[in-house]
Design a protein around this motif. Structure first.
Motif, PDB file in Angstrom:
ATOM      1  N   ARG A 192       0.814  -1.119   0.041  1.00 21.72           N
ATOM      2  CA  ARG A 192      -0.023  -0.027  -0.123  1.00 21.72           C
ATOM      3  C   ARG A 192       0.646   1.255  -0.003  1.00 21.72           C
ATOM      4  O   ARG A 192       0.548   2.130  -0.781  1.00 21.72           O
ATOM      5  CB  ARG A 192      -1.112  -0.094   1.154  1.00 21.72           C
ATOM      6  CG  ARG A 192      -1.932   1.222   1.140  1.00 21.72           C
ATOM      7  CD  ARG A 192      -2.395   1.311   2.643  1.00 21.72           C
ATOM      8  NE  ARG A 192      -1.302   1.400   3.793  1.00 21.72           N
ATOM      9  CZ  ARG A 192      -1.625   1.302   4.782  1.00 21.72           C
ATOM     10  NH1 ARG A 192      -2.877   0.820   5.316  1.00 21.72           N
ATOM     11  NH2 ARG A 192      -0.580   1.536   5.923  1.00 21.72           N
ATOM     12  N   GLU A 193       2.017   1.285   1.043  1.00 22.22           N
ATOM     13  CA  GLU A 193       2.873   2.340   0.933  1.00 22.22           C
ATOM     14  C   GLU A 193       3.445   2.741  -0.499  1.00 22.22           C
ATOM     15  O   GLU A 193       3.563   3.752  -0.964  1.00 22.22           O
ATOM     16  CB  GLU A 193       3.648   2.198   1.949  1.00 22.22           C
ATOM     17  CG  GLU A 193       3.218   2.291   3.716  1.00 22.22           C
ATOM     18  CD  GLU A 193       2.459   3.747   3.702  1.00 22.22           C
ATOM     19  OE1 GLU A 193       3.120   4.703   3.324  1.00 22.22           O
ATOM     20  OE2 GLU A 193       1.488   3.791   4.515  1.00 22.22           O
ATOM     21  N   ALA A 194       3.698   1.506  -1.142  1.00 21.67           N
ATOM     22  CA  ALA A 194       4.606   1.759  -2.349  1.00 21.67           C
ATOM     23  C   ALA A 194       3.767   2.095  -3.324  1.00 21.67           C
ATOM     24  O   ALA A 194       4.187   3.088  -4.350  1.00 21.67           O
ATOM     25  CB  ALA A 194       5.195   0.326  -2.862  1.00 21.67           C
ATOM     26  N   TYR A 195       2.463   1.898  -3.275  1.00 28.21           N
ATOM     27  CA  TYR A 195       1.405   2.247  -4.431  1.00 28.21           C
ATOM     28  C   TYR A 195       1.117   3.625  -3.950  1.00 28.21           C
ATOM     29  O   TYR A 195       1.083   4.587  -5.142  1.00 28.21           O
ATOM     30  CB  TYR A 195       0.252   1.430  -4.178  1.00 28.21           C
ATOM     31  CG  TYR A 195      -0.928   1.846  -5.371  1.00 28.21           C
ATOM     32  CD1 TYR A 195      -0.557   1.299  -6.644  1.00 28.21           C
ATOM     33  CD2 TYR A 195      -2.088   2.551  -5.119  1.00 28.21           C
ATOM     34  CE1 TYR A 195      -1.632   1.497  -7.581  1.00 28.21           C
ATOM     35  CE2 TYR A 195      -2.767   2.662  -6.145  1.00 28.21           C
ATOM     36  CZ  TYR A 195      -2.641   2.218  -7.308  1.00 28.21           C
ATOM     37  OH  TYR A 195      -3.625   2.283  -8.375  1.00 28.21           O
ATOM     38  N   VAL A 196       1.097   4.408  -2.904  1.00 30.54           N
ATOM     39  CA  VAL A 196       0.881   5.749  -2.583  1.00 30.54           C
ATOM     40  C   VAL A 196       1.902   6.510  -3.206  1.00 30.54           C
ATOM     41  O   VAL A 196       1.630   7.482  -3.505  1.00 30.54           O
ATOM     42  CB  VAL A 196       0.539   5.850  -1.169  1.00 30.54           C
ATOM     43  CG1 VAL A 196       0.193   7.349  -0.831  1.00 30.54           C
ATOM     44  CG2 VAL A 196      -0.839   5.204  -0.806  1.00 30.54           C
ATOM     45  N   MET A 197       3.064   6.091  -2.698  1.00 29.25           N
ATOM     46  CA  MET A 197       4.316   6.710  -3.110  1.00 29.25           C
ATOM     47  C   MET A 197       4.479   6.596  -4.790  1.00 29.25           C
ATOM     48  O   MET A 197       4.802   7.512  -5.292  1.00 29.25           O
ATOM     49  CB  MET A 197       5.784   6.132  -2.788  1.00 29.25           C
ATOM     50  CG  MET A 197       5.428   6.164  -1.266  1.00 29.25           C
ATOM     51  SD  MET A 197       7.143   5.007  -0.479  1.00 29.25           S
ATOM     52  CE  MET A 197       8.626   5.688  -1.156  1.00 29.25           C
ATOM     53  N   ALA A 198       4.027   5.643  -5.545  1.00 34.30           N
ATOM     54  CA  ALA A 198       3.815   5.872  -6.969  1.00 34.30           C
ATOM     55  C   ALA A 198       2.907   6.854  -7.389  1.00 34.30           C
ATOM     56  O   ALA A 198       3.031   7.467  -8.408  1.00 34.30           O
ATOM     57  CB  ALA A 198       3.405   4.286  -7.645  1.00 34.30           C
ATOM     58  N   LEU A 199       1.869   6.700  -6.642  1.00 38.30           N
ATOM     59  CA  LEU A 199       0.743   8.029  -6.948  1.00 38.30           C
ATOM     60  C   LEU A 199       1.324   9.544  -6.818  1.00 38.30           C
ATOM     61  O   LEU A 199       1.148  10.148  -7.805  1.00 38.30           O
ATOM     62  CB  LEU A 199      -0.413   7.813  -6.179  1.00 38.30           C
ATOM     63  CG  LEU A 199      -1.565   6.592  -6.458  1.00 38.30           C
ATOM     64  CD1 LEU A 199      -2.537   6.546  -5.335  1.00 38.30           C
ATOM     65  CD2 LEU A 199      -2.240   6.946  -7.868  1.00 38.30           C
ATOM     66  N   GLY A 200       1.955   9.334  -5.855  1.00 38.47           N
ATOM     67  CA  GLY A 200       2.852  10.829  -5.803  1.00 38.47           C
ATOM     68  C   GLY A 200       3.720  11.154  -6.806  1.00 38.47           C
ATOM     69  O   GLY A 200       3.875  12.420  -7.315  1.00 38.47           O
ATOM     70  N   ASP A 201       4.478  10.199  -7.531  1.00 39.55           N
ATOM     71  CA  ASP A 201       5.366  10.230  -8.377  1.00 39.55           C
ATOM     72  C   ASP A 201       4.618  10.616  -9.852  1.00 39.55           C
ATOM     73  O   ASP A 201       5.246  11.368 -10.579  1.00 39.55           O
ATOM     74  CB  ASP A 201       6.056   8.967  -8.752  1.00 39.55           C
ATOM     75  CG  ASP A 201       7.187   8.540  -7.405  1.00 39.55           C
ATOM     76  OD1 ASP A 201       7.436   9.600  -6.718  1.00 39.55           O
ATOM     77  OD2 ASP A 201       7.550   7.461  -7.542  1.00 39.55           O
ATOM     78  N   VAL A 202       3.399  10.007 -10.018  1.00 39.33           N
ATOM     79  CA  VAL A 202       2.569  10.301 -11.355  1.00 39.33           C
ATOM     80  C   VAL A 202       2.220  11.720 -10.870  1.00 39.33           C
ATOM     81  O   VAL A 202       2.163  12.285 -12.015  1.00 39.33           O
ATOM     82  CB  VAL A 202       1.345   9.265 -11.111  1.00 39.33           C
ATOM     83  CG1 VAL A 202       0.611   9.682 -12.221  1.00 39.33           C
ATOM     84  CG2 VAL A 202       2.144   7.962 -11.571  1.00 39.33           C
ATOM     85  N   PHE A 203       1.819  12.137  -9.820  1.00 37.14           N
ATOM     86  CA  PHE A 203       1.158  13.560  -9.769  1.00 37.14           C
ATOM     87  C   PHE A 203       2.255  14.437 -10.129  1.00 37.14           C
ATOM     88  O   PHE A 203       2.256  15.685 -10.656  1.00 37.14           O
ATOM     89  CB  PHE A 203       0.495  13.649  -8.422  1.00 37.14           C
ATOM     90  CG  PHE A 203      -1.073  13.142  -8.159  1.00 37.14           C
ATOM     91  CD1 PHE A 203      -1.809  13.699  -9.051  1.00 37.14           C
ATOM     92  CD2 PHE A 203      -1.018  12.374  -7.139  1.00 37.14           C
ATOM     93  CE1 PHE A 203      -3.045  13.233  -8.757  1.00 37.14           C
ATOM     94  CE2 PHE A 203      -2.446  11.987  -7.127  1.00 37.14           C
ATOM     95  CZ  PHE A 203      -3.196  12.212  -7.798  1.00 37.14           C
ATOM     96  N   PHE A 204       3.393  14.157  -9.612  1.00 32.62           N
ATOM     97  CA  PHE A 204       4.450  15.065  -9.666  1.00 32.62           C
ATOM     98  C   PHE A 204       4.928  15.275 -11.466  1.00 32.62           C
ATOM     99  O   PHE A 204       5.260  16.234 -12.001  1.00 32.62           O
ATOM    100  CB  PHE A 204       5.570  14.701  -8.975  1.00 32.62           C
ATOM    101  CG  PHE A 204       6.902  15.600  -9.295  1.00 32.62           C
ATOM    102  CD1 PHE A 204       7.092  16.604  -8.522  1.00 32.62           C
ATOM    103  CD2 PHE A 204       8.171  15.230 -10.108  1.00 32.62           C
ATOM    104  CE1 PHE A 204       8.269  17.595  -8.718  1.00 32.62           C
ATOM    105  CE2 PHE A 204       9.243  15.985 -10.224  1.00 32.62           C
ATOM    106  CZ  PHE A 204       9.116  17.210  -9.728  1.00 32.62           C
ATOM    107  N   VAL A 205       4.898  13.866 -12.110  1.00 30.28           N
ATOM    108  CA  VAL A 205       5.193  14.019 -13.442  1.00 30.28           C
ATOM    109  C   VAL A 205       4.007  14.982 -14.254  1.00 30.28           C
ATOM    110  O   VAL A 205       4.372  15.578 -15.277  1.00 30.28           O
ATOM    111  CB  VAL A 205       5.375  12.531 -14.093  1.00 30.28           C
ATOM    112  CG1 VAL A 205       5.087  12.511 -15.582  1.00 30.28           C
ATOM    113  CG2 VAL A 205       6.376  11.957 -13.511  1.00 30.28           C
ATOM    114  N   LEU A 206       2.927  14.623 -13.740  1.00 34.88           N
ATOM    115  CA  LEU A 206       1.935  15.633 -14.387  1.00 34.88           C
ATOM    116  C   LEU A 206       2.120  17.021 -14.417  1.00 34.88           C
ATOM    117  O   LEU A 206       1.903  17.886 -15.235  1.00 34.88           O
ATOM    118  CB  LEU A 206       0.337  15.083 -13.938  1.00 34.88           C
ATOM    119  CG  LEU A 206      -0.093  13.757 -14.318  1.00 34.88           C
ATOM    120  CD1 LEU A 206      -1.363  13.329 -13.737  1.00 34.88           C
ATOM    121  CD2 LEU A 206      -0.082  13.674 -15.961  1.00 34.88           C
TER     122      LEU A 206
END
Length: 534
Positions: free
Chosen positions: A492-506
């Motif tokens: 779950r933590e890995a997935y949330v961190m990945a979501l944060g990365d996607v938001f930053f790329v956007l």
């Protein structure tokens, strides 16, 4: 032709201070256009309305997990084929006929979807619903820029911009409500009463142009087949690629090969056939091609964020479809409030400056969301959604006017199809990019976090001990349950961190898109063309 369409200012003569004849819009024409806008709303809404209720449809049709995504994919593939084709059909059959057929067919296919008993039937009816209904979207955009005079664009452009962005935004909300209150069948039956009203109203009141049936005699069937395989294949690859490891899946690879061959054939026919299925000369207009690129990025922001927030709320927070819809509704409210304000500003502020502000608001919202944690809920997501709603309106209205506001009326129908196609393709590419990035970054963060929960790490062993004590009631299985719980927490933590990365790329993408804005020229108003030119 009506008097409003025919009346234009004479060269060299100043405009009168009172409302000129060319600026007057009859009540019948306005009602007809509003009916068309509502038809477009239904067509765009149906892209996302099923997204929150796929599990209910799956259970109702006894479909497998691999089959159910095709309820959405079949609609998208069919719609993306019709959108560029609509320009030629609208010129050949007239706005009245093509829109009436589209609205009536969309309504009939909605009924067939509601009464489907197998997943195969549902996929067929959804594909026909997307194909027939897809003509409504670009036809409304073309009508707005040919039938209405430039002085009315401050009213018309925010309206179609709000509908084009609001419909997919609130789609999951409406779908969640209908499924919870009634059943999944009402996702489609809800289209029937307004669909009938739109069909009748358009048939009786729309009289914007005349048909040119000679275009049908010169219809390029080879070009159409190539375009269908090219765009349909592209949509399939983008939809299925992220979940099937792209070309590692032989179906995706085979479709890619056919798509590539069809792409070459389509562009060859477009540049060599005297009457191509899609006229690409619109891209010679600098504002148009730069605006299409901006529309492409807007599609990523529109459909990508409509996907990301529900994914987080559903998978991480465990929200129901109804709760997700209520949380996401903030963006829709902001768009309603922002639409008239943006419309007024569009007459007073340089549209390019408005577009830059919109992109910066998009970037600010996604940058704030990049700090997301597992504990975020309604209020933590409130400001990013407010910024997103304002950004959508501040981007959509200027892009519409800058891209289509410089096109000659006789090229508007074809250009509108291409313009709307880029937004849909932007959404498809954006979702593929987001899913691929999510998978890759989740794996990366998972590997890093596993190093932090290895044996010998004090914090990890302490957490495992606490979990073991919580599962003491399971007896000998307590340790195994504790390990599973810890593994789930790490994922779950890995997935949330990945979501944060996607938001930053956007965020980076939205800021980078600003470089396209200075390319576009400030549009000089075109006279209302009445839609009659072919």
């Amino acid at each position: 032709m009506s008097g409003a369409a025919a009346a234009t200012a004479l060269p060299g003569r100043p405009a009168p201070t009172d409302a000129p004849a060319g600026d007057k819009v009859s009540a019948g024409r306005l009602i007809a256009f509003m009916a068309m806008v509502f038809g477009m709303f239904m067509a765009i809404l149906d892209i996302q309305i099923v997204s929150a209720s796929l599990r209910d449809i799956q259970a109702g049709l006894s479909a497998s997990a691999d089959e159910i995504p095709w309820v959405q994919t079949s609609y998208l593939i069919a719609e993306v084929i019709m959108i560029p084709l609509s320009g030629l059909l609208s010129r050949a059959l007239s706005t009245r006929v093509i829109f009436t057929i589209s609205a009536a067919g969309f309504t009939a296919m909605s009924v067939m979807c509601a009464f489907s008993t197998t997943i195969g039937e549902m996929i067929i009816w959804r594909a026909l619903q997307g194909f027939i209904g897809g003509a409504m979207i670009p036809t409304v955009f073309a009508t707005a820029f040919t039938v209405f005079p430039p002085s009315k664009r401050a009213m018309v452009s925010p309206l179609i911009g709000m509908v084009a962005t609001l419909a997919p935004t609130i789609g999951p909300t409406i779908g969640g409500y209908l499924t919870d209150l009634f059943s999944w069948h009402w996702l489609f039956l809800v289209n029937v009463p307004p669909g009938i009203i739109v069909t009748v109203t358009v048939w009786r009141l729309v009289d914007f142009d005349k048909p040119d049936f000679s275009l049908l005699k010169r219809f390029d069937w080879i070009g159409f087949a190539a375009m269908a395989v090219f765009l349909g294949g592209l949509e399939y690859v983008l939809e299925e690629g992220p979940t099937k490891d792209w070309f590692q899946d032989h179906h995706v690879f085979i479709v890619f090969l056919f798509m590539s061959a069809a792409c070459i054939l389509f562009f060859w026919r477009a540049f060599t056939n005297p009457d191509p299925i899609v006229d690409l000369t619109a891209f010679s207009n600098r504002n148009f091609w730069a605006g299409c690129l901006n529309s492409f990025v807007l599609g990523i922001g529109l459909y990508g964020l409509t996907y990301l927030y529900p994914v987080y709320l559903g998978q991480v927070r465990g929200f129901s479809a109804l709760m997700i819809g209520e949380t996401m509704f903030v963006t829709g409210i902001v768009m309603f409030v922002a639409a008239p304000i943006v419309g007024r500003l569009s007459t007073k502020v340089d549209l390019r400056l408005m577009l830059i502000c919109g992109l910066l608001l998009f970037a600010l919202g996604t940058f704030q969301a990049s700090f997301i944690t597992k504990d975020w809920t309604f209020w933590e997501l409130f400001v990013p959604q407010v910024l997103r709603g304002a950004a959508l309106m501040m981007c959509m209205v200027p892009i519409n006017n800058l891209s289509l506001g410089t096109m000659a009326p006789q090229h508007m129908k074809n250009a509108s199809g291409l313009y709307n196609l880029t937004r849909n393709l932007g959404g498809a590419v954006g979702l593929a990019m987001i899913n691929t990035l999510l998978n890759d970054r989740t794996d990366l963060h998972l590997q890093r976090l596993r190093d932090q929960v290895a044996w010998g790490r004090f914090r990890a062993e302490e957490t495992l001990t606490q979990l073991g004590q919580a599962f003491q009631s399971l007896g000998s299985d307590a340790d195994q349950a504790a390990l599973k719980q810890l593994a789930a927490m790490v994922r779950r933590e890995a997935y949330v961190m990945a979501l944060g990365d996607v938001f930053f790329v956007l965020s980076v993408l939205f800021v980078a898109t600003i470089v396209l804005v200075p390319i576009m020229r400030k549009p000089r108003p075109q006279p209302a063309g009445g839609g009659g030119a072919h």
